[in-house]
Design a protein around this motif. Structure first.
Motif, PDB file in Angstrom:
ATOM      1  N   THR A   1     -16.244  47.872  58.528  1.00 54.08           N
ATOM      2  CA  THR A   1     -15.803  46.895  57.530  1.00 54.08           C
ATOM      3  C   THR A   1     -14.713  47.503  56.669  1.00 54.08           C
ATOM      4  OG1 THR A   1     -17.448  47.596  55.908  1.00 54.08           O
ATOM      5  CG2 THR A   1     -18.087  45.816  57.382  1.00 54.08           C
TER       6      THR A   1
ATOM      7  N   PRO B   1     -15.487  42.941  52.691  1.00 54.55           N
ATOM      8  CA  PRO B   1     -15.751  42.075  53.847  1.00 54.55           C
ATOM      9  C   PRO B   1     -16.499  40.811  53.432  1.00 54.55           C
ATOM     10  CG  PRO B   1     -17.343  43.852  53.784  1.00 54.55           C
ATOM     11  CD  PRO B   1     -16.371  44.116  52.666  1.00 54.55           C
TER      12      PRO B   1
ATOM     13  N   SER C   1     -11.627  42.871  58.421  1.00 56.93           N
ATOM     14  CA  SER C   1     -12.347  43.433  59.578  1.00 56.93           C
ATOM     15  C   SER C   1     -12.722  42.388  60.631  1.00 56.93           C
ATOM     16  CB  SER C   1     -13.584  44.200  59.103  1.00 56.93           C
ATOM     17  OG  SER C   1     -14.397  43.392  58.292  1.00 56.93           O
TER      18      SER C   1
END
Length: 384
Positions: free
Chosen positions: A170, A174, A202
């Motif tokens: 991540t 995120p 991500s």
């Protein structure tokens, strides 16, 4: 197999789309509440709900409701349940508490009392007691106190269902997978067209968008559900349900692309997309959205989660103005949706949103906004 009541927990603002998901899956007696939807189904449907629902955080199986006025009535109510139906003295459990109560003000105290009631029952009946395991319990028990009503339920999911199993990498901020899926469904995304996330981080929105487009069960990549440790776990039934869901997947024949200006984010997105087995459907580029142009003339469905300024260091006014300018100048024939927790910053976009939906990202109040970028002038569109 007999039907029983279940509760699917969700985020504020997702109740309606979760109810729709449940109805489409085949749930009975679907009823919306606040941050939850109740429904009826059998054991196989419980497995199916955990596997397939995109906007559920947990699936609970209520086993008892009783009135609670004090510590004693709480203890007695919990003890009145025959816990040997669900675990034995050699197994482990944990109690998770949520409450809105004037009588109790400490959830840890409630969890301790509930634990004592269960342990004492086993001690009296067998001379032994099950242990507490907070990390990998055989049984996760949910105690919910709303004023003077206590509901006891078994948590069939275990870890929150936003832990899909594909995301190992991540970036700084995120987006939660359930939040991403819910946003996509609220925007009307159905997989019938080109899709873009111009600030993909991500890659969560891209993965969830591809799973919706291909009708892939949301939690197919997940390692484990809590019900797999239950005494009535039916592996054969679970595999049958999973196979039937996988038989309903479909191909996606349009373009799905993601941009991010940080090379590290692009690398993480590619890893997560590969983990979800979706690399053939999604392309990710190291690209600054503000220096990009739309590549096709056809309609584009755009969904993204720009920085809010909470955790990332940006000049908000300039940043949001550039979002508006880029959409205006380079993205005709696009339905652009984004979520922001900075309600002030929306003023700087310089475009009038055609829709605003109130949501929460954790405790942060946010807006999901839609900007319709027409091909040519808006007037010309309506005169055709």
């Amino acid at each position: 197999m007999e039907n029983f009541k279940m509760i699917a927990k969700t985020f504020f603002g997702f109740e309606e789309i979760l109810a729709k998901e449940l109805a489409q899956l085949g749930a009975q007696r679907v009823e919306q509440g606040t941050r939850m939807v109740s429904f009826y189904g059998d054991k196989g449907f419980m497995y199916k709900a955990n596997l397939a629902l995109r906007t559920a955080l947990k699936i609970l199986k209520p086993i008892k409701i009783f009135k609670v006025y004090d510590e004693k009535s709480l203890y007695q109510g919990i003890q009145a349940i025959d816990w040997s139906e669900y675990i034995n003295e050699n197994q482990t459990f944990v109690v998770d508490v949520t409450m809105y109560s004037e009588v109790f003000n400490n959830s840890q105290f409630v969890a301790l009392k509930a634990k004592d009631a269960i342990v004492d029952q086993f001690r009296e009946n067998t001379g032994k007691r099950p242990s507490i395991d907070k990390d990998f319990p055989d049984l996760k028990i949910n105690v919910h106190i709303d004023r003077d009503t206590c509901s006891v339920a078994l948590d069939s999911s275990g870890e929150s269902l936003h832990h899909r199993g594909y995301r190992t990498a991540t970036n700084m901020a995120p987006i939660n997978e359930v939040l991403a899926a819910g946003i996509l469904l609220l925007t009307g995304w159905d997989g019938k067209g080109d899709f873009m996330d111009p600030m993909c981080g991500s890659g969560t929105i891209l993965v969830e968008a591809a799973m919706i487009a291909c009708n892939i069960p949301a939690n197919v990549n997940r390692k484990e559900f809590a019900f797999e440790r239950w005494n009535d776990w039916d592996n054969e039934l679970f595999n049958k349900i999973l196979d039937s869901l996988l038989n309903k997947t479909r191909e996606y024949h349009y373009k799905m692309i993601g941009f991010d200006k940080a090379p590290s984010a692009v690398a993480k997105a590619k890893d997560n997309i590969a983990n979800a087995n979706l690399s053939e459907y999604i392309e990710v580029f190291n690209q600054d959205f503000f220096e990009s142009e739309k590549e096709t003339d056809g309609p584009l469905h755009m969904v993204f989660n720009p920085p809010y300024g909470e955790r990332l260091d940006i000049q908000l006014e300039r940043f949001y103005r550039e979002i508006g300018d880029t959409l205006k100048q380079h993205y005709a024939n696009t339905n652009a949706w984004f979520i922001t927790g900075n309600l002030e910053a929306l003023k700087f976009v310089g475009l009038k949103p055609s829709r605003k939906i109130k949501l929460f990202n954790g405790k942060l109040e946010t807006r999901l906004v839609k900007y319709e970028m027409y091909a040519g002038s808006k007037r010309a569109k309506f005169q055709q």
